[in-house]
Design an enzyme around this catalytic site. Structure first.
Site, PDB file in Angstrom:
ATOM      1  N   HIS A 268      36.297  37.410  41.976  1.00 60.95           N
ATOM      2  CA  HIS A 268      36.139  37.871  40.589  1.00 60.95           C
ATOM      3  C   HIS A 268      34.757  38.486  40.372  1.00 60.95           C
ATOM      4  O   HIS A 268      33.783  38.103  41.018  1.00 60.95           O
ATOM      5  CB  HIS A 268      36.460  36.772  39.561  1.00 60.95           C
ATOM      6  CG  HIS A 268      35.435  35.704  39.357  1.00 60.95           C
ATOM      7  ND1 HIS A 268      35.722  34.364  39.504  1.00 60.95           N
ATOM      8  CD2 HIS A 268      34.140  35.749  38.977  1.00 60.95           C
ATOM      9  CE1 HIS A 268      34.653  33.648  39.218  1.00 60.95           C
ATOM     10  NE2 HIS A 268      33.673  34.462  38.905  1.00 60.95           N
TER      11      HIS A 268
ATOM     12  N   GLU B  60      39.220  37.766  36.563  1.00 63.87           N
ATOM     13  CA  GLU B  60      39.888  36.923  37.548  1.00 63.87           C
ATOM     14  C   GLU B  60      41.002  37.695  38.264  1.00 63.87           C
ATOM     15  O   GLU B  60      41.493  38.707  37.746  1.00 63.87           O
ATOM     16  CB  GLU B  60      40.514  35.714  36.825  1.00 63.87           C
ATOM     17  CG  GLU B  60      39.491  34.792  36.155  1.00 63.87           C
ATOM     18  CD  GLU B  60      38.806  33.859  37.142  1.00 63.87           C
ATOM     19  OE1 GLU B  60      38.611  34.213  38.319  1.00 63.87           O
ATOM     20  OE2 GLU B  60      38.455  32.750  36.714  1.00 63.87           O
TER      21      GLU B  60
HETATM   22  C1  GLP Z   1      30.525  33.120  37.240  1.00 61.55           C
HETATM   23  C2  GLP Z   1      30.085  34.433  36.595  1.00 61.55           C
HETATM   24  C3  GLP Z   1      30.058  35.557  37.605  1.00 61.55           C
HETATM   25  C4  GLP Z   1      29.328  35.118  38.858  1.00 61.55           C
HETATM   26  C5  GLP Z   1      30.032  33.943  39.478  1.00 61.55           C
HETATM   27  C6  GLP Z   1      29.380  33.458  40.767  1.00 61.55           C
HETATM   28  O1  GLP Z   1      31.894  32.959  37.273  1.00 61.55           O
HETATM   29  N1  GLP Z   1      30.916  34.807  35.497  1.00 61.55           N
HETATM   30  O2  GLP Z   1      29.436  36.692  37.016  1.00 61.55           O
HETATM   31  O3  GLP Z   1      29.250  36.190  39.775  1.00 61.55           O
HETATM   32  O4  GLP Z   1      30.018  32.882  38.545  1.00 61.55           O
HETATM   33  O5  GLP Z   1      28.294  32.621  40.490  1.00 61.55           O
HETATM   34  P1  GLP Z   1      27.240  32.141  41.543  1.00 61.55           P
HETATM   35  O6  GLP Z   1      26.282  33.279  41.725  1.00 61.55           O
HETATM   36  O7  GLP Z   1      26.560  30.957  40.909  1.00 61.55           O
HETATM   37  O8  GLP Z   1      27.977  31.806  42.796  1.00 61.55           O
END
Ligand code: GLP
Length: 241
Positions: free
Chosen positions: A135, A140
């Site tokens: 995503h 999603e």
């Molecule tokens: C969330 C955000 C995304 C992000 C993802 C991954 O779902 N909405 O924009 O890319 O988390 O997060 P992380 O960088 O903490 O793995």
């Protein structure tokens, strides 16, 4: 699509900071698309340091964040509003009127947000993380690509992945307001950062897999200016090719 692998997560994220700083240097009133999650934090740290040293100036910069949870108080430290305050907005000279995030109020938000992005002349550079399921923002896996900002029901996988920030999975909001794939594709340039082994499959499917809304980031194969930056772990399957 450009793809670069770095020795470690910090270097990959700082490289994203370099691209954003270059954009601000080239165009003082740049429109930045910003992301939350743990991945972009080092990029925001670099931007803050360069601001402190007088290298970049945010006085005329405008920002639009990708997403916000539905029904979360903006003062809640787990809201994306609070995240951005903590990691960037409180540390640089961005004008409050130039900073935008979806309010998280639901459908009423969506149209106004798209109009505001359009009114600012579109996004010059969009920073992205990626979910384990591919995503981007909160777009999603689905049957279709979305166009504009919209309300999303989070998948069980995303709720579980984001539970680490909350006391338990039960407390993770079930819905969010997110820019759509169309908003992201309309950005003039896109920089996606992925770190850690649990992103390796999503990265591989994004770059090498079929273009499908089941892996929302795969649509970036069609973007004329897209850079993917990873550490060795997230780039693992690409390196094994
Ligand atoms: C969330 C955000 C995304 C992000 C993802 C991954 O779902 N909405 O924009 O890319 O988390 O997060 P992380 O960088 O903490 O793995």
């Amino acid at each position: 699509m450009e793809f670069h692998v770095y020795e470690n997560a910090r270097a990959a994220c700082e490289a994203a900071g370099v691209l954003i700083a270059a954009q601000i240097t080239r165009k003082g009133d740049s429109v930045l698309g910003l992301a939350t999650g743990s991945t972009p934090i080092p990029a925001y740290e670099m931007l803050t340091q360069w601001y402190d040293r007088g290298v970049i100036d945010f006085d005329r910069v405008r920002t639009f964040n990708l997403d916000e949870y539905v029904g979360i108080d903006h003062k809640n430290p787990l809201s994306y509003h609070a995240f951005m305050q903590e990691h960037l907005f409180s540390k640089v000279n961005l004008r409050p009127e130039n900073v935008h995030l979806p309010s998280g109020n639901g459908a009423a938000d969506a149209e106004a947000y798209d109009k505001a992005i359009h009114g600012a002349g579109g996004i010059d550079i969009q920073l992205l993380g990626i979910g384990r399921n591919g995503h981007i923002g909160f777009n999603e896996p689905a049957d279709d690509f979305t166009y504009g900002t919209h309300v999303v029901t989070l998948t069980a996988d995303t709720i579980e992945a984001n539970a680490r920030f909350f006391k338990s999975a039960d407390e993770v909001p079930r819905q969010a307001v997110s820019m759509g794939i169309g908003n992201i594709m309309a950005a003039k340039c896109v920089v996606l950062v992925a770190t850690g082994e649990n992103k390796a499959k999503a990265v591989y499917d994004t770059i090498r897999g079929p273009i499908t809304p089941r892996v929302p980031a795969s649509v970036l194969q069609l973007h004329p200016c897209c850079v993917i930056l990873t550490d060795r772990e997230a780039g693992k399957l690409m390196l094994e090719e």
